[in-house]
Write an enzyme that holds these catalytic residues in place. Structure first.
Site, PDB file in Angstrom:
ATOM      1  N   HIS A  63       0.828  -1.204   0.000  1.00 27.96           N
ATOM      2  CA  HIS A  63       0.000   0.000   0.000  1.00 27.96           C
ATOM      3  C   HIS A  63       0.863   1.255   0.000  1.00 27.96           C
ATOM      4  CE1 HIS A  63      -3.821  -2.068   1.546  1.00 27.96           C
ATOM      5  NE2 HIS A  63      -4.041  -1.596   0.341  1.00 27.96           N
ATOM      6  N   GLU A  97     -23.061   6.161 -29.103  1.00 26.04           N
ATOM      7  CA  GLU A  97     -22.198   5.023 -28.782  1.00 26.04           C
ATOM      8  C   GLU A  97     -22.796   3.696 -29.259  1.00 26.04           C
ATOM      9  OE1 GLU A  97     -21.420   5.068 -24.542  1.00 26.04           O
ATOM     10  OE2 GLU A  97     -23.483   5.575 -24.064  1.00 26.04           O
ATOM     11  N   ASP A 114     -17.665   2.546 -26.168  1.00 27.11           N
ATOM     12  CA  ASP A 114     -18.753   1.642 -26.536  1.00 27.11           C
ATOM     13  C   ASP A 114     -18.967   1.606 -28.043  1.00 27.11           C
ATOM     14  OD1 ASP A 114     -19.748   0.281 -24.263  1.00 27.11           O
ATOM     15  OD2 ASP A 114     -20.482   2.186 -23.486  1.00 27.11           O
ATOM     16  N   CYS A 120     -16.007  11.839 -25.845  1.00 26.75           N
ATOM     17  CA  CYS A 120     -15.685  11.684 -24.421  1.00 26.75           C
ATOM     18  C   CYS A 120     -15.187  10.277 -24.094  1.00 26.75           C
ATOM     19  CB  CYS A 120     -16.882  12.045 -23.545  1.00 26.75           C
ATOM     20  SG  CYS A 120     -18.287  10.956 -23.801  1.00 26.75           S
TER      21      CYS A 120
HETATM   22  C1  PEP Z   1     -17.879   5.527 -23.914  1.00 24.26           C
HETATM   23  O1  PEP Z   1     -18.553   4.507 -24.079  1.00 24.26           O
HETATM   24  O2  PEP Z   1     -16.991   5.920 -24.711  1.00 24.26           O
HETATM   25  C2  PEP Z   1     -18.073   6.341 -22.718  1.00 24.26           C
HETATM   26  C3  PEP Z   1     -17.490   7.514 -22.544  1.00 24.26           C
HETATM   27  O3  PEP Z   1     -18.872   5.815 -21.750  1.00 24.26           O
HETATM   28  P1  PEP Z   1     -18.363   4.735 -20.679  1.00 24.26           P
HETATM   29  O4  PEP Z   1     -16.895   4.491 -20.920  1.00 24.26           O
HETATM   30  O5  PEP Z   1     -18.664   5.315 -19.353  1.00 24.26           O
HETATM   31  O6  PEP Z   1     -19.211   3.568 -21.045  1.00 24.26           O
HETATM   32 MG    MG Z   2     -20.307   4.136 -22.840  1.00 23.34          MG
END
Ligand code: PEP
Ligand code: MG
Length: 654
Positions: A301, A542, A566, A613
């Site tokens: 740790h 996605e 995704d 994102c």
């Molecule tokens: C994604 O699918 O790119 C995304 C940002 O959502 P998560 O990774 O939280 O599924």
């Molecule tokens: Mg996602």
């Protein structure tokens, strides 16, 4: 009632200290006696030690046995935890940065030429980077010998219990003052101090005639040895935790205060036999220039905390000639596991040059904190932060985040046994909006299911959870979950530039149903006399369905944010969690890039903007292609923001 259930352990890394502590905590919520059984051995879920000593690896087939009135619910809960692979995975990833690999050669050129190995003492690479500074020898008070034999059994037991309780309380106090991974580490050790197995062994030894002190030292030594003998690295590292718990408890028994690492002067190189997680967790390690220990492993740790604090560190340095002990100054290379006591002029010069170069690079990037980057062609790109909790706001602001591109609200629901209330959610969203008054804050509605199970929400068992009831589908199917979140968002909207986006959208009916629910919540809040404001609605793209329906969807919302994690797995039919298909599951696959271009074209035609994102947003090698396709916002973890700003604008030469 007695119930048994066979389960396969899916907790990544198996049942080491923190999952064990979690199981102990979960089982405290039930009256039933619970046991995990594996290969003829049985462990009560009331004892972390017993659980750790079962040495359960990920993939182990075990039996849960429960006896008591609420046995069925208890078994469900523990089975849910053991099988809930990604909930724990997310936790583990945040807490335990991967131990660094063996000392690297300098093929990557990051650290320049290898130092003079012949003059170095070597140990285990524990925390990345080079350091030089005055040595500070850190030693805890020496224990006076304990009488071997108990004078009076009851008095000795009472003294031992009081010492254990005192140590547990003080660890919990330190945990309360800490946050994130540090707090969890301290709580896990505090939990060990109350472990029934630890208590039973000490009391057993006292009853057999030992004094309290002798019993604590013997029980601690035995347990540490048993843990050290296990194959699992993490379980072995826990033997260091029990060794430190033993010392703290023994010191307490003699009325001696442990010395705090806070007393080590800022900027020095800490030299110690070892530092325990309890010592490391109670202090701000980033004050130290470096850490060198004679014992300890990269998976301890303390090592995890050193890495998280960004302190160069070398562990397990053999010091037969007491060179460390006599050193006034120490230089170290935490990537190669090298330590130079009293470095000569050439080593000093090399280390100082490497350290200064690394600092200069980090410093140069600081110039970009307030920069809003533009590409060479003059396109303005928003570089925003992906956050999982409000605790990460400060880090995002320090990194120059231009707002929040993705707030994963599901993390408010994870690692707890109950649901967050509307008020709790409102306060979190309000804090987020107030932290970024000048920028959009994009809050994603609850995206659970598939790889993100939540303990307090029972989901149906599905053969293909990634294709099942997740994201917006689940929220629409469970208004009792969705409405409090929508109400909290409407109430938070007056406090900043709130954008809300829906995950896993496949068609317009999901947007229409959500908008209807938002309207219903708005009307109810107004009737209740609460302040509300509108927010900007967008969706994540996605799913392949959202790509093909992008033109229609774009007319319904104000922005798209592409979730490349995704989207890639669904376009390529390649599980994002399966390393066997990692080569397919890449955003730079032509089919994925083509999908992204289709989405951007549809958005442009409808006059809405597109962000990314998913993880691809922080990948400088694809950023140019995303931007060329029409993406104008990239959202990523705070640690990548400055580098990405630089990659876009090319301001700083690294
Ligand atoms: C994604 O699918 O790119 C995304 C940002 O959502 P998560 O990774 O939280 O599924
Ligand atoms: Mg996602």
């Amino acid at each position: 009632m007695e119930i048994q259930r066979a389960v396969r352990v899916a907790v990544p890394g198996g049942i080491h200290a923190r999952p064990a502590a979690e199981i102990v905590k979960l089982s405290k919520g039930y009256n039933s006696e619970l046991f995990l059984e594996y290969q003829g051995k049985s462990a009560t879920t009331r004892s972390s030690f017993k659980l750790i000593l079962l040495s359960l690896k990920e993939g182990a087939d075990i039996t849960i046995r429960a006896i008591g009135e609420d046995a069925d619910r208890a078994v469900d809960d523990i089975a849910g935890f053991l099988e809930a692979r990604q909930d724990n995975h997310a936790q583990g990833a945040a807490e335990e940065p991967a131990p660094p690999s063996a000392p690297a050669d300098c093929a990557d050129g990051r650290l320049g030429a290898a130092l003079h190995l012949d003059r170095a003492m070597t140990g285990i690479a524990g925390g990345s980077g080079v350091a030089i500074g005055p040595a500070f020898q850190f030693r805890q008070p020496v224990l006076a010998p304990f009488p071997p034999v108990a004078a009076d059994v009851d008095t000795e037991i009472r003294a031992a219990m009081e010492a254990m309780q005192h140590v547990g309380q003080s660890l919990r106090r330190q945990a309360a003052a800490a946050s994130g991974g540090t707090a969890e580490v301290l709580n896990a050790i505090a939990e060990l101090s109350a472990d029934p197995e630890w208590h039973a062994r000490i009391v057993g030894l006292i009853r057999s005639g030992r004094s309290a002190g002798a019993a604590i030292l013997t029980a601690g030594k035995d347990l540490a040895e048993e843990l050290a003998a296990l194959e699992d690295t993490y379980a072995r590292a826990r033997s260091e935790d029990i060794a430190s718990l033993t010392r703290l408890t023994a010191l307490q028994l003699q009325g001696k205060q442990p010395i705090s690492l806070n007393e080590v002067p800022t900027g020095s190189i800490l030299v110690a036999d070892e530092i325990s997680a309890a010592e490391a967790g109670g202090t701000d390690l980033s004050r130290l220039a470096g850490i060198v220990t004679r014992h300890g492993s990269a998976a301890s740790h303390a090592a995890i905390l050193a890495r998280a604090a960004g302190v160069p560190a070398v562990f397990g340095v053999a010091d037969p000639l007491a060179l460390l002990e006599g050193a006034r100054e120490i230089a170290l290379d935490g990537d190669r596991g090298q330590v130079f006591p009293n470095p000569d002029a050439s080593v000093r010069a090399e280390i100082i040059e490497q350290r200064d170069r690394a600092k200069a690079e980090a410093l140069a990037l600081q110039a970009l904190v307030g920069v809003a980057p533009r590409t060479k062609d003059g396109v303005a790109i928003t570089v925003a932060a992906n956050l999982g909790s409000v605790e990460e706001i400060a880090q995002a602001k320090a990194a120059g985040a231009m707002g929040v591109g993705l707030f994963r609200t599901e993390f408010l629901f994870m690692n707890r046994n109950d649901l967050p209330t509307e008020e709790e959610q409102f306060l979190a969203y309000q804090r987020l909006l107030q932290a970024f008054p000048e920028h959009p804050v994009i809050i994603r509605t609850l995206d659970i299911g598939a790889d993100k199970p939540v303990r307090s929400i029972a989901l149906p068992r599905e053969d293909n959870p990634f294709l099942g009831l997740r994201g917006i589908r689940l929220c629409l199917a469970r208004p009792e979950l969705f409405k409090p979140q929508l109400r909290a968002l409407l109430r938070a909207a007056p406090f900043g530039r709130l954008h809300v986006m829906l995950p896993m959208v496949t068609g317009t009916s999901e947007i229409d149903a959500t908008v209807a629910m938002i309207d219903e919540c708005r009307r109810a809040l107004i009737d209740e006399g609460k302040d509300v404001a509108p927010f900007v609605l967008g969706i994540m793209v996605e799913t392949p369905a959202a790509v093909f329906a992008a033109q229609t969807l774009a007319r319904k919302v104000k922005f798209f944010s592409i979730g490349t994690n995704d989207l890639t797995q669904y376009v390529m039919a390649a599980d994002r969690l399966n390393p066997g298909v990692a080569d397919l599951c890449r955003v730079d696959q032509p089919a994925v890039l083509s999908a992204i271009r289709m989405v951007c074209t549809a958005a442009e035609q409808a006059g809405i903007w597109v962000g990314v994102c998913g993880e691809a947003a922080s990948d400088a090698s694809v950023a140019q292609q995303l931007i060329s396709a029409g993406v104008t916002e990239l959202s990523m973890s705070p640690a990548s923001i400055l580098k990405m700003k630089n990659a876009i604008s090319g301001h700083v030469r690294e």
